[in-house]
Design an enzyme around this catalytic site. Sequence first.
Site, PDB file in Angstrom:
ATOM      1  N   PHE A  91       0.878  -1.183   0.000  1.00 30.49           N
ATOM      2  CA  PHE A  91       0.000   0.000   0.000  1.00 30.49           C
ATOM      3  C   PHE A  91       0.908   1.223   0.000  1.00 30.49           C
ATOM      4  O   PHE A  91       1.633   1.461   0.982  1.00 30.49           O
ATOM      5  CB  PHE A  91      -0.838  -0.073   1.273  1.00 30.49           C
ATOM      6  CG  PHE A  91      -1.792   1.058   1.542  1.00 30.49           C
ATOM      7  CD1 PHE A  91      -3.086   1.031   1.023  1.00 30.49           C
ATOM      8  CD2 PHE A  91      -1.435   2.097   2.378  1.00 30.49           C
ATOM      9  CE1 PHE A  91      -4.005   2.043   1.331  1.00 30.49           C
ATOM     10  CE2 PHE A  91      -2.341   3.123   2.689  1.00 30.49           C
ATOM     11  CZ  PHE A  91      -3.626   3.087   2.164  1.00 30.49           C
ATOM     12  N   ALA A  92       0.905   1.974  -1.096  1.00 28.27           N
ATOM     13  CA  ALA A  92       1.882   3.048  -1.252  1.00 28.27           C
ATOM     14  C   ALA A  92       1.204   4.414  -1.214  1.00 28.27           C
ATOM     15  O   ALA A  92       0.791   4.950  -2.251  1.00 28.27           O
ATOM     16  CB  ALA A  92       2.658   2.860  -2.551  1.00 28.27           C
ATOM     17  N   GLU A 121       0.521   4.447  10.091  1.00 29.49           N
ATOM     18  CA  GLU A 121      -0.944   4.427   9.882  1.00 29.49           C
ATOM     19  C   GLU A 121      -1.633   5.567  10.638  1.00 29.49           C
ATOM     20  O   GLU A 121      -2.722   5.417  11.181  1.00 29.49           O
ATOM     21  CB  GLU A 121      -1.491   3.039  10.209  1.00 29.49           C
ATOM     22  CG  GLU A 121      -0.819   2.064   9.265  1.00 29.49           C
ATOM     23  CD  GLU A 121      -1.267   0.650   9.311  1.00 29.49           C
ATOM     24  OE1 GLU A 121      -2.467   0.425   9.515  1.00 29.49           O
ATOM     25  OE2 GLU A 121      -0.417  -0.222   9.098  1.00 29.49           O
ATOM     26  N   ASP A 132      -9.218   3.221   8.432  1.00 24.23           N
ATOM     27  CA  ASP A 132     -10.140   2.926   9.546  1.00 24.23           C
ATOM     28  C   ASP A 132      -9.999   1.464   9.960  1.00 24.23           C
ATOM     29  O   ASP A 132      -9.954   1.143  11.151  1.00 24.23           O
ATOM     30  CB  ASP A 132     -11.597   3.168   9.119  1.00 24.23           C
ATOM     31  CG  ASP A 132     -11.965   4.646   9.128  1.00 24.23           C
ATOM     32  OD1 ASP A 132     -11.196   5.447   9.683  1.00 24.23           O
ATOM     33  OD2 ASP A 132     -13.029   4.982   8.569  1.00 24.23           O
TER      34      ASP A 132
END
Length: 382
Positions: free
Chosen positions: A125-126, A365, A242
């Site tokens: 995930f970039a 995150e 989330d």
Amino acid sequence: MTFLRLGSTEEDQTIADAVARFAQENLAPVAQAMDEEAFSATRHVPGLSELGVMGMNLPEHLGGPGVTPTAMLMSLVTISRACAATSSMIGAHYLGTDALLIGGSAEQHEQWLPRCATGEWLAAFALTEPRGGSHPADMRTKAVREGDEYVLTGIKHFISNAAESRFMIVFAKTDMEAGARGVSAFIVPRDLPGIQISSPEKLMGIRGGHAFEVSLEGVRVPAANRLGEEGHGFKIAMKVLDNSRLDVAATSLGIAEAALQAAADWANQRLVGGEPLATKQAIQFKLADMKLRLEAAWGLTMQALALRQAKQSFSQQSAMAKLYASEMAGFVTDEALQIHGGYGYTREMPLERYVRDARILRIYEGSSEIQRTIIARSVLGY
Ligand SMILES: Cc1cc2nc3c(=O)[nH]c(=O)nc-3n(C[C@H](O)[C@H](O)[C@H](O)COP(=O)(O)OP(=O)(O)OC[C@H]3O[C@@H](n4cnc5c(N)ncnc54)[C@H](O)[C@@H]3O)c2cc1C
């Protein structure tokens, strides 16, 4: 054995117990060596895949094992008790596959996700860039449409799993002037021409969870690889986060449980002045405070999960769970090291590793500061 948790079923616990057994037998014995030598946690993917762990965030029709988010979270806790680097590697895979699940079409799901569920393919995930991860709408990576393709140019930083991934979900601006509304998301196979991936960053903790700089120089991606509409990428990323903040909460809980157990064992066996350390009230109070915060973090996490399972909005609860659990893990691992005295400061014991592993949880995150911003906005009604 996993303890009964409010909101979990017997089936959730059976699944988590099976993962816990695997983790104790296979992950824990090499966790210290992984930390010392910084070899990649992806070596555990085949074993984890047999238990369905790599696809736990995916529905059954796409190859997932069909477990609840609660079983998935409890499994991640048990993995983190044994090896937080492995849990971080899995979390990054979930980030990538979740983005595809949330933003992708049925065709894209079919094409990419079943092989991720089996662990054959790893995802990344970039989102973050060198100029700042906390304000992703400010990104500079651009995607310019040319016929049936987009041409991507830019640099992404700290991308977990990038070098070992089959594809990355890359967020890029299709409209440089439109802020968050100018961000689109793309499935970018790692082997496309124009992609260069650095060697792994030298990390303080979770050293088996490799993170890389990814340079994209005129990378041609089929337009069919765009997730959703142009400009919908930011919303996809926020929804993914989330979910993933609960994975970070799970990692926090797992590390803290391991540290608390180690501290209690040590307090019982260590003699000071001829008496077990555990008889000292100052030590008992430390253990009590550690346990209290650990249980409070469990409570916040399970509350957020319950909202997620009920398909209600849970952004604020997810931010609170991530923030509180990650700060709790910092506190508990530090106190556990303190209870071990000088021994805790050596590499003979896992305490200093727990402290280092827990430190990242307040940064990635969404840092603690960003979680506080999310919570405050919600309180203020923005
Ligand atoms: C090991 C590791 C793995 C990672 N994996 C991934 C990954 O797989 N994919 C990915 O996209 N990213 C990943 N990241 C990036 C991570 O999410 C970012 O590092 C994080 O979001 C913080 O961004 P930054 O490092 O650019 O810090 P900055 O954004 O520069 O922030 C620096 C400091 O300023 C504070 N700050 C920033 N803005 C504000 C504000 N408005 N108010 C108050 N304080 C503020 C921050 O909280 C932080 O303390 C990873 C990072 C690491 C270290």
